[in-house]
Enzyme design. Structure first.
Site, PDB file in Angstrom:
ATOM      1  N   SER A   1       3.403 -33.493 -10.317  1.00  0.00           N
ATOM      2  CA  SER A   1       4.295 -34.149 -11.266  1.00  0.00           C
ATOM      3  C   SER A   1       5.345 -34.304 -10.405  1.00  0.00           C
ATOM      4  O   SER A   1       5.440 -34.295  -9.192  1.00  0.00           O
ATOM      5  CB  SER A   1       4.738 -32.819 -11.404  1.00  0.00           C
ATOM      6  OG  SER A   1       6.208 -32.646 -12.492  1.00  0.00           O
TER       7      SER A   1
ATOM      8  N   TYR B   1       5.694 -22.973 -10.853  1.00  0.00           N
ATOM      9  CA  TYR B   1       5.434 -24.698 -10.942  1.00  0.00           C
ATOM     10  C   TYR B   1       5.413 -25.168  -9.431  1.00  0.00           C
ATOM     11  O   TYR B   1       4.580 -25.428  -9.415  1.00  0.00           O
ATOM     12  CB  TYR B   1       5.427 -25.258 -12.117  1.00  0.00           C
ATOM     13  CG  TYR B   1       5.675 -26.023 -13.023  1.00  0.00           C
ATOM     14  CD1 TYR B   1       5.118 -26.670 -13.642  1.00  0.00           C
ATOM     15  CD2 TYR B   1       6.148 -27.757 -12.241  1.00  0.00           C
ATOM     16  CE1 TYR B   1       4.618 -27.579 -14.741  1.00  0.00           C
ATOM     17  CE2 TYR B   1       5.964 -28.239 -13.253  1.00  0.00           C
ATOM     18  CZ  TYR B   1       4.715 -28.733 -13.753  1.00  0.00           C
ATOM     19  OH  TYR B   1       3.709 -29.446 -14.713  1.00  0.00           O
TER      20      TYR B   1
HETATM   21  P1  NAD Z   1       0.621 -29.366 -22.553  1.00  0.00           P
HETATM   22  O1  NAD Z   1       0.708 -27.861 -22.610  1.00  0.00           O
HETATM   23  O2  NAD Z   1       0.404 -30.469 -23.950  1.00  0.00           O
HETATM   24  O3  NAD Z   1      -1.264 -29.220 -22.254  1.00  0.00           O
HETATM   25  C1  NAD Z   1      -2.066 -28.444 -21.539  1.00  0.00           C
HETATM   26  C2  NAD Z   1      -2.628 -27.674 -21.289  1.00  0.00           C
HETATM   27  O4  NAD Z   1      -3.343 -27.325 -20.816  1.00  0.00           O
HETATM   28  C3  NAD Z   1      -3.967 -27.361 -22.941  1.00  0.00           C
HETATM   29  O5  NAD Z   1      -4.847 -28.246 -22.869  1.00  0.00           O
HETATM   30  C4  NAD Z   1      -4.091 -26.162 -22.010  1.00  0.00           C
HETATM   31  O6  NAD Z   1      -4.617 -25.771 -23.158  1.00  0.00           O
HETATM   32  C5  NAD Z   1      -4.601 -26.268 -20.807  1.00  0.00           C
HETATM   33  N1  NAD Z   1      -4.800 -25.198 -20.453  1.00  0.00           N
HETATM   34  C6  NAD Z   1      -3.058 -24.323 -20.571  1.00  0.00           C
HETATM   35  N2  NAD Z   1      -4.032 -23.114 -20.147  1.00  0.00           N
HETATM   36  C7  NAD Z   1      -5.245 -23.098 -19.318  1.00  0.00           C
HETATM   37  C8  NAD Z   1      -6.111 -22.297 -18.969  1.00  0.00           C
HETATM   38  N3  NAD Z   1      -6.446 -21.332 -18.628  1.00  0.00           N
HETATM   39  N4  NAD Z   1      -7.616 -22.651 -18.919  1.00  0.00           N
HETATM   40  C9  NAD Z   1      -7.714 -24.335 -19.459  1.00  0.00           C
HETATM   41  N5  NAD Z   1      -6.559 -24.345 -20.238  1.00  0.00           N
HETATM   42  C10 NAD Z   1      -5.740 -24.525 -20.097  1.00  0.00           C
HETATM   43  O7  NAD Z   1       1.253 -29.935 -21.576  1.00  0.00           O
HETATM   44  P2  NAD Z   1       0.736 -31.128 -20.838  1.00  0.00           P
HETATM   45  O8  NAD Z   1       2.191 -31.853 -20.751  1.00  0.00           O
HETATM   46  O9  NAD Z   1      -0.135 -32.446 -21.464  1.00  0.00           O
HETATM   47  O10 NAD Z   1       0.620 -31.059 -19.292  1.00  0.00           O
HETATM   48  C11 NAD Z   1      -0.798 -31.001 -18.373  1.00  0.00           C
HETATM   49  C12 NAD Z   1      -0.252 -31.446 -17.044  1.00  0.00           C
HETATM   50  O11 NAD Z   1      -0.088 -32.080 -17.091  1.00  0.00           O
HETATM   51  C13 NAD Z   1      -0.011 -30.377 -16.163  1.00  0.00           C
HETATM   52  O12 NAD Z   1      -1.055 -29.816 -15.204  1.00  0.00           O
HETATM   53  C14 NAD Z   1       1.558 -29.644 -16.882  1.00  0.00           C
HETATM   54  O13 NAD Z   1       2.065 -29.723 -15.303  1.00  0.00           O
HETATM   55  C15 NAD Z   1       1.078 -31.951 -15.824  1.00  0.00           C
HETATM   56  N6  NAD Z   1       2.457 -32.477 -16.326  1.00  0.00           N
HETATM   57  C16 NAD Z   1       2.718 -32.935 -17.226  1.00  0.00           C
HETATM   58  C17 NAD Z   1       4.648 -33.516 -17.739  1.00  0.00           C
HETATM   59  C18 NAD Z   1       5.152 -33.197 -18.331  1.00  0.00           C
HETATM   60  O14 NAD Z   1       6.697 -33.440 -18.298  1.00  0.00           O
HETATM   61  N7  NAD Z   1       4.473 -32.645 -20.172  1.00  0.00           N
HETATM   62  C19 NAD Z   1       5.288 -34.078 -16.647  1.00  0.00           C
HETATM   63  C20 NAD Z   1       4.835 -33.882 -15.442  1.00  0.00           C
HETATM   64  C21 NAD Z   1       3.543 -32.717 -14.806  1.00  0.00           C
END
Ligand code: NAD
Length: 257
Positions: free
Chosen positions: A139, A152
């Site tokens: 991130s 986080y």
């Molecule tokens: P999201 O909530 O749409 O997806 C998260 C995924 O992780 C989902 O598929 C969820 O089911 C899964 N998950 C959660 N707990 C779990 C567990 N115990 N076991 C297995 N799977 C699990 O969120 P996202 O925004 O797509 O996030 C995905 C990644 O990207 C994360 O690591 C997040 O930190 C990172 N990220 C997101 C952003 C953003 O702005 N959306 C920015 C930087 C980093």
């Protein structure tokens, strides 16, 4: 770019960025393994939909990434893991003194430790196959900090460190390890933060998006899941064979500030 013949395992991929990456991997010809902690008909339907759309093999394997044994079992059950995308992640926002210990532990387990366990299980498979790619979804918060996101930010800085060590331990092999550092992407994880932030700052949804979330994203646009998938596919290409141990920011200029 063809990833035909490669199997990509993407943790946390029934939604958001992980699902976007799975779709781009499949578009590039890779077999994909989707994952989350649930085991619903919709989860398996997502895999079927990707298989039909792209003519690749796609499976959904349930595994809870907060459980070390389940992380390792996911890779074993996948049977092959040429490309490992550690993407599963959760968020919780609170000042350090109010931050629930259980939330801290869950975020460190899912956002950081799971990548250690899956990497440990996948590296022997990559070595046997003579090729491998580890892509960790960190991130902008793996490179910078914000208040109230202690777990986080600790986890995301940690995964950047894990990425570097993975790269050094595989440096003389045809295996690379890199981290993608997204800025804000409008996924369910980000959507879920909007109501609390509206309440906290007494702001409208539009103001929260513009003045809080995208305040530090100079492009003033959300990044997209397709852009994350495209960057992941690039990291699997021959052009990226000497890119290892580094971070690629897809953040609209956030970390340039
Ligand atoms: P999201 O909530 O749409 O997806 C998260 C995924 O992780 C989902 O598929 C969820 O089911 C899964 N998950 C959660 N707990 C779990 C567990 N115990 N076991 C297995 N799977 C699990 O969120 P996202 O925004 O797509 O996030 C995905 C990644 O990207 C994360 O690591 C997040 O930190 C990172 N990220 C997101 C952003 C953003 O702005 N959306 C920015 C930087 C980093």
């Amino acid at each position: 770019m063809s990833l035909q013949g490669k199997t990509a395992v993407i943790t946390g991929s029934n939604s958001g960025i992980g699902l976007g990456i799975a779709r781009e991997m499949a578009r590039a010809g890779a077999s994909v393994v989707l994952n989350s902690f649930t085991d619903n008909e919709e989860d398996h339907a997502l895999a079927r939909g990707i298989a039909e759309e792209h003519g690749v093999e796609a499976r959904y394997i349930q595994a809870d990434m907060s459980n070390p044994e389940a992380c390792r079992a996911l890779i074993e059950k996948a049977g092959a893991c040429d490309i490992l995308m550690n993407n599963a992640g959760i968020q919780h926002v609170a000042p350090i003194e109010d931050f629930p210990t259980a939330k801290w532990d869950a975020i460190i387990a899912i956002n950081l430790s799971s990548a250690f366990h899956t990497t440990a299980a996948a590296l022997p498979m990559m070595r046997k196959a003579g090729w491998g790619r580890v892509v960790n979804i960190a991130s902008a918060h793996g490179l910078t900090a914000s208040p109230y996101k202690s777990a986080y930010i600790a986890a995301k800085h940690g995964i950047v460190g894990l990425t570097k060590t993975t790269a050094l331990e595989t440096a003389e092999e045809p295996i690379t390890a890199n981290a993608i550092c997204p800025g804000y992407v409008l996924t369910p994880l980000v959507e879920s933060q909007i109501p609390d932030t509206m309440k906290e700052y007494d702001m409208s949804r539009e103001d929260v998006i513009r003045d809080v979330m995208l305040k530090r994203q100079p492009s003033k646009e959300f990044a997209t899941v397709e852009q994350m998938g495209g960057t992941a596919v690039f990291l699997c290409s021959d052009a990226a064979a000497q890119i290892t141990g580094t971070t690629i920011s897809v953040d609209g200029g956030w970390t340039a500030l």
